[in-house]
Design a protein around this motif. Structure first.
Motif, PDB file in Angstrom:
ATOM      1  N   HIS A  43       0.840  -1.198   0.000  1.00 15.97           N
ATOM      2  CA  HIS A  43       0.000   0.000   0.000  1.00 15.97           C
ATOM      3  C   HIS A  43       0.873   1.246   0.000  1.00 15.97           C
ATOM      4  O   HIS A  43       0.667   2.156  -0.800  1.00 15.97           O
ATOM      5  CB  HIS A  43      -0.937   0.009   1.206  1.00 15.97           C
ATOM      6  N   ASP A  64      -4.276   0.375   6.122  1.00 16.06           N
ATOM      7  CA  ASP A  64      -4.778   0.368   4.749  1.00 16.06           C
ATOM      8  C   ASP A  64      -4.218  -0.788   3.922  1.00 16.06           C
ATOM      9  O   ASP A  64      -4.244  -0.741   2.692  1.00 16.06           O
ATOM     10  CB  ASP A  64      -4.458   1.692   4.059  1.00 16.06           C
ATOM     11  N   PHE A  67      -9.056  -2.758   2.689  1.00 19.65           N
ATOM     12  CA  PHE A  67     -10.138  -1.851   3.041  1.00 19.65           C
ATOM     13  C   PHE A  67     -11.166  -2.531   3.945  1.00 19.65           C
ATOM     14  O   PHE A  67     -11.739  -1.913   4.816  1.00 19.65           O
ATOM     15  CB  PHE A  67     -10.815  -1.299   1.801  1.00 19.65           C
ATOM     16  N   THR A 108      -8.824  -0.219   8.302  1.00 20.00           N
ATOM     17  CA  THR A 108      -9.210   1.149   8.619  1.00 20.00           C
ATOM     18  C   THR A 108     -10.594   1.526   8.113  1.00 20.00           C
ATOM     19  O   THR A 108     -11.341   2.208   8.792  1.00 20.00           O
ATOM     20  CB  THR A 108      -8.168   2.126   8.043  1.00 20.00           C
ATOM     21  N   HIS A 109     -10.993   1.073   6.942  1.00 21.41           N
ATOM     22  CA  HIS A 109     -12.224   1.547   6.315  1.00 21.41           C
ATOM     23  C   HIS A 109     -13.399   0.571   6.411  1.00 21.41           C
ATOM     24  O   HIS A 109     -14.407   0.777   5.739  1.00 21.41           O
ATOM     25  CB  HIS A 109     -11.955   1.883   4.843  1.00 21.41           C
TER      26      HIS A 109
END
Length: 122
Positions: A43, A64, A67, A108-109
């Motif tokens: 990443h 990251d 996702f 993280t997402h």
């Protein structure tokens, strides 16, 4: 680009042979080894994961490198990568960490992180 407070002591990491998890190299952050980090290049240069292991359970803060956890289980690569070859290898390690150790993965997402963390209390 940003100012780090003088009280923060930034240090480089020297990875050693595997401390924990599936990565061939990692670094213990705590003396008892319950908190370790391992490299997940791809990443971004210097990207790494935080692995917390305690009482037979493990949680991985993935940043990251992926996702969502579903993306990892499907073997997909995160949308934005600096080095595709490294990202593929890191994705394989992440998937192995989740499947071999039943690690709770927290990308993280991922909107489902909170529900996965609740599993720790059951």
């Amino acid at each position: 680009m940003c100012r780090v407070p003088p009280s923060i002591n930034i240090q480089t990491v020297t990875y050693t042979d595997r401390v924990s998890g599936v990565s061939p190299q990692s670094a213990a952050v705590t003396q008892n080894g319950t908190l370790s980090i391992f490299p997940t290049p791809g990443h971004a240069n210097g990207h790494q994961l935080v692995l917390i292991e305690d009482e037979g359970r493990s949680v991985c803060i993935a940043g990251d490198a992926a996702f969502t956890q579903d993306q990892v289980k499907r073997g997909e690569i995160a949308g934005i990568v600096e080095n595709h070859r490294d990202a593929v290898q890191s994705a394989k390690q992440l998937k192995a960490q989740v499947t071999q150790f039943q690690t709770i993965l927290l990308p993280t997402h991922d909107p489902h992180n909170t529900s996965r963390l609740r599993q720790l209390n059951t």
